[in-house]
Design an enzyme around this catalytic site. Structure first.
Site, PDB file in Angstrom:
ATOM      1  N   ARG A   1      -7.570  -0.579  -6.810  1.00 23.18           N
ATOM      2  CA  ARG A   1      -7.854   0.594  -5.839  1.00 23.18           C
ATOM      3  C   ARG A   1      -8.002   2.031  -6.673  1.00 23.18           C
ATOM      4  O   ARG A   1      -7.348   2.153  -7.788  1.00 23.18           O
ATOM      5  CB  ARG A   1      -6.635   0.774  -4.988  1.00 23.18           C
ATOM      6  CG  ARG A   1      -6.594  -0.340  -3.798  1.00 23.18           C
ATOM      7  CD  ARG A   1      -5.764   0.210  -2.587  1.00 23.18           C
ATOM      8  NE  ARG A   1      -6.155   0.915  -1.812  1.00 23.18           N
ATOM      9  CZ  ARG A   1      -5.667   1.323  -0.717  1.00 23.18           C
ATOM     10  NH1 ARG A   1      -4.476   1.260  -0.676  1.00 23.18           N
ATOM     11  NH2 ARG A   1      -6.356   2.236   0.118  1.00 23.18           N
TER      12      ARG A   1
ATOM     13  N   ASP B   1      -1.730  10.801  -2.141  1.00 25.53           N
ATOM     14  CA  ASP B   1      -2.152   9.595  -3.120  1.00 25.53           C
ATOM     15  C   ASP B   1      -2.588  10.134  -4.427  1.00 25.53           C
ATOM     16  O   ASP B   1      -2.427   9.520  -5.495  1.00 25.53           O
ATOM     17  CB  ASP B   1      -3.544   8.819  -2.648  1.00 25.53           C
ATOM     18  CG  ASP B   1      -2.890   7.833  -1.362  1.00 25.53           C
ATOM     19  OD1 ASP B   1      -2.891   8.297  -0.332  1.00 25.53           O
ATOM     20  OD2 ASP B   1      -2.738   6.738  -1.739  1.00 25.53           O
TER      21      ASP B   1
ATOM     22  N   GLN C   1      -2.021   2.247   9.983  1.00 30.43           N
ATOM     23  CA  GLN C   1      -1.009   2.431   9.104  1.00 30.43           C
ATOM     24  C   GLN C   1       0.220   3.175  10.022  1.00 30.43           C
ATOM     25  O   GLN C   1       1.400   3.113  10.067  1.00 30.43           O
ATOM     26  CB  GLN C   1      -1.139   2.983   7.859  1.00 30.43           C
ATOM     27  CG  GLN C   1      -1.865   2.264   6.818  1.00 30.43           C
ATOM     28  CD  GLN C   1      -3.186   2.374   6.988  1.00 30.43           C
ATOM     29  OE1 GLN C   1      -3.731   2.937   7.691  1.00 30.43           O
ATOM     30  NE2 GLN C   1      -4.038   2.273   5.701  1.00 30.43           N
TER      31      GLN C   1
ATOM     32  N   ASN D   1      -5.137  12.460   0.464  1.00 34.22           N
ATOM     33  CA  ASN D   1      -4.419  11.606   1.240  1.00 34.22           C
ATOM     34  C   ASN D   1      -5.132  10.837   2.370  1.00 34.22           C
ATOM     35  O   ASN D   1      -6.421  10.976   2.500  1.00 34.22           O
ATOM     36  CB  ASN D   1      -3.289  12.504   2.042  1.00 34.22           C
ATOM     37  CG  ASN D   1      -2.143  11.186   2.667  1.00 34.22           C
ATOM     38  OD1 ASN D   1      -1.674  10.415   2.073  1.00 34.22           O
ATOM     39  ND2 ASN D   1      -1.836  11.696   3.947  1.00 34.22           N
ATOM     40  N   LYS D   2      -4.599   9.773   3.104  1.00 33.15           N
ATOM     41  CA  LYS D   2      -5.252   8.892   4.089  1.00 33.15           C
ATOM     42  C   LYS D   2      -6.344   9.897   4.950  1.00 33.15           C
ATOM     43  O   LYS D   2      -6.033  10.813   5.221  1.00 33.15           O
ATOM     44  CB  LYS D   2      -4.309   8.364   4.923  1.00 33.15           C
ATOM     45  CG  LYS D   2      -4.896   7.538   6.049  1.00 33.15           C
ATOM     46  CD  LYS D   2      -5.815   6.437   5.656  1.00 33.15           C
ATOM     47  CE  LYS D   2      -5.235   5.408   4.336  1.00 33.15           C
ATOM     48  NZ  LYS D   2      -6.109   4.999   3.734  1.00 33.15           N
TER      49      LYS D   2
ATOM     50  N   ARG E   1       0.778  -1.175   0.016  1.00 29.40           N
ATOM     51  CA  ARG E   1       0.099   0.034  -0.040  1.00 29.40           C
ATOM     52  C   ARG E   1       0.976   1.066  -0.024  1.00 29.40           C
ATOM     53  O   ARG E   1       2.062   0.972  -0.001  1.00 29.40           O
ATOM     54  CB  ARG E   1      -1.030   0.060   1.175  1.00 29.40           C
ATOM     55  CG  ARG E   1      -0.651  -0.839   2.471  1.00 29.40           C
ATOM     56  CD  ARG E   1       0.029   0.117   3.516  1.00 29.40           C
ATOM     57  NE  ARG E   1      -0.135   1.425   3.541  1.00 29.40           N
ATOM     58  CZ  ARG E   1       1.291   2.098   3.677  1.00 29.40           C
ATOM     59  NH1 ARG E   1       2.304   1.789   3.734  1.00 29.40           N
ATOM     60  NH2 ARG E   1       0.779   3.550   3.697  1.00 29.40           N
ATOM     61  N   GLY E   2       0.341   2.400  -0.374  1.00 26.98           N
ATOM     62  CA  GLY E   2       1.002   3.731  -0.262  1.00 26.98           C
ATOM     63  C   GLY E   2       0.961   3.877  -1.884  1.00 26.98           C
ATOM     64  O   GLY E   2       1.406   2.981  -2.562  1.00 26.98           O
ATOM     65  N   ALA E   3       0.730   5.107  -2.276  1.00 20.67           N
ATOM     66  CA  ALA E   3       0.451   5.443  -3.683  1.00 20.67           C
ATOM     67  C   ALA E   3       1.837   4.940  -4.612  1.00 20.67           C
ATOM     68  O   ALA E   3       1.651   4.265  -5.627  1.00 20.67           O
ATOM     69  CB  ALA E   3       0.367   6.840  -3.957  1.00 20.67           C
TER      70      ALA E   3
END
Ligand code: MRU
Length: 350
Positions: A92, A240, A199, A250-251, A49-51
């Protein structure tokens, strides 16, 4: 401990290995993704995960998914490539790096139309490895550029995980902290826990601990108090997807942190590579926000915390308006007070 968020083993018929991030910090385990379905699932459930890391995983996923078409005709290879990229694109929706990487892979195949299938498959692996190594370089440059903004004694708040686990290299937001620490600046990092998937608590604190940088985990709802106590002097997060005007997705929870930072007069920085910008979207209102399963909120980490039948809303990301971002930090430099013209100018620069 040296670790690789993602690594390719072997030639184009080889395989993708990745750290299963859902198991951290309790267990450090690498898993092999031998099929494109395995790569899709790993992205979907956040094993990777993470862009930027999603982009790298998707690029390798294309190599995995087209492996069996090496001996097919070029037309059949191209059909399989289309099928695989469309499939991975469904994993995603928010991180634009996914689509950016898939486009890059497709463009290679379109450009090299005269090559046999096996040769184009080899080229696809080369491209995936380039995407990965370029990401590594971008992370280092982001770190160098952002470290200038942090001074010794700074308390830094970050949200979610924008570290090595989220990229092909050292991270974006965390790379800034790693570079500052390497310059001898002593920092105290606060990591928001980052509900619902933690996270920040599970991954960011793990990474900082590995690198010997002091870190304190706080629950998301503590940030205002910690700012009020004057323990935080800068916020640095990842992104992201960044729209043409500098609005940054972002998150979930990042926008709230930006609001708090503004209220406390604390600079709010967003660190991201150019692959995270989406100039096709004029503003952040157009960024698709992933909606995730109810269970992530109602049954987080093995315990039911919400009665059956009660509604849950679980958007995975939010958008921080450019007007609340003190500066964007990219591999090319820093964009203070981002807006449509400064973003365009910056990205067009060498
Ligand atoms: O849902 P996740 O864990 O993939 O969300 C990750 C983030 O929001 C990161 O901050 C972002 O992708 C930047 S990673 C360098």
């Amino acid at each position: 401990m040296e670790y690789h968020t993602l690594r390719w083993q072997g030639d184009a018929s080889g395989t993708l290995w990745m750290i299963d991030q859902t198991l951290l910090p309790e267990e450090f385990k690498e898993i092999e993704c031998w099929t494109v379905e395995g790569v899709w699932e790993a992205i979907r459930v956040l094993r990777v995960r993470g862009a930027p890391a999603i982009g790298c995983a998707a690029a390798y996923g294309v190599v995995v998914g087209t492996r069996d078409a090496r001996d097919a005709s070029r037309d059949d290879f191209n059909l399989r490539l289309k099928e695989v990229t469309e499939y991975l694109a469904e994993s995603r929706p928010t991180a634009v790096n996914l689509f950016w990487a898939l486009n890059r892979m497709t463009e290679v195949a379109l450009r090299e139309s005269a090559l046999e299938s096996a040769a184009i498959h080899d080229r696809l692996l080369e491209e995936a490895l380039s995407i990965h190594s370029e990401d590594r370089e971008m992370c280092l440059a982001i770190g160098r550029n952002g470290a200038e903004l942090l001074h010794t004694g700074t308390g830094v708040l970050t949200h979610c995980n924008a570290g090595g686990l989220a990229t092909g290299g050292d991270g974006t937001a965390l790379s800034v902290m790693f570079a500052a620490a390497e310059q001898g600046k002593s920092l105290r990092v606060f990591a928001d826990e980052t509900r619902p998937l933690l996270q920040g608590a599970r991954l960011t604190s793990w990474e900082l601990q590995q690198r010997g940088i002091p870190v304190t985990v706080i629950c998301d709802n503590m940030a205002a108090q910690v700012m009020r106590e004057d323990r935080i002097h800068a916020v640095v997060t990842g992104a992201d997807r960044i729209a043409a005007n500098g609005d940054a997705a972002n998150k979930i929870g990042t926008y709230g942190v930006a609001l708090l930072a503004k209220a406390h007069n604390i600079p709010f920085y967003v660190a991201a590579p150019s692959s995270t910008f989406d100039l096709n979207l004029a503003t952040g209102d157009l960024i698709p926000i992933e909606q995730r399963d109810r269970e992530e909120v109602s049954h987080g980490f093995g315990r039911q915390t919400i009665p059956d039948g009660v509604d849950v809303y679980n958007p995975a990301f939010d958008v921080t308006p450019a007007s609340m971002i003190t500066a964007l930090i990219t591999e090319k430099g820093v964009i203070p007070n981002p807006c449509t013209s400064s973003v365009a100018e910056h990205l067009a620069s060498a």
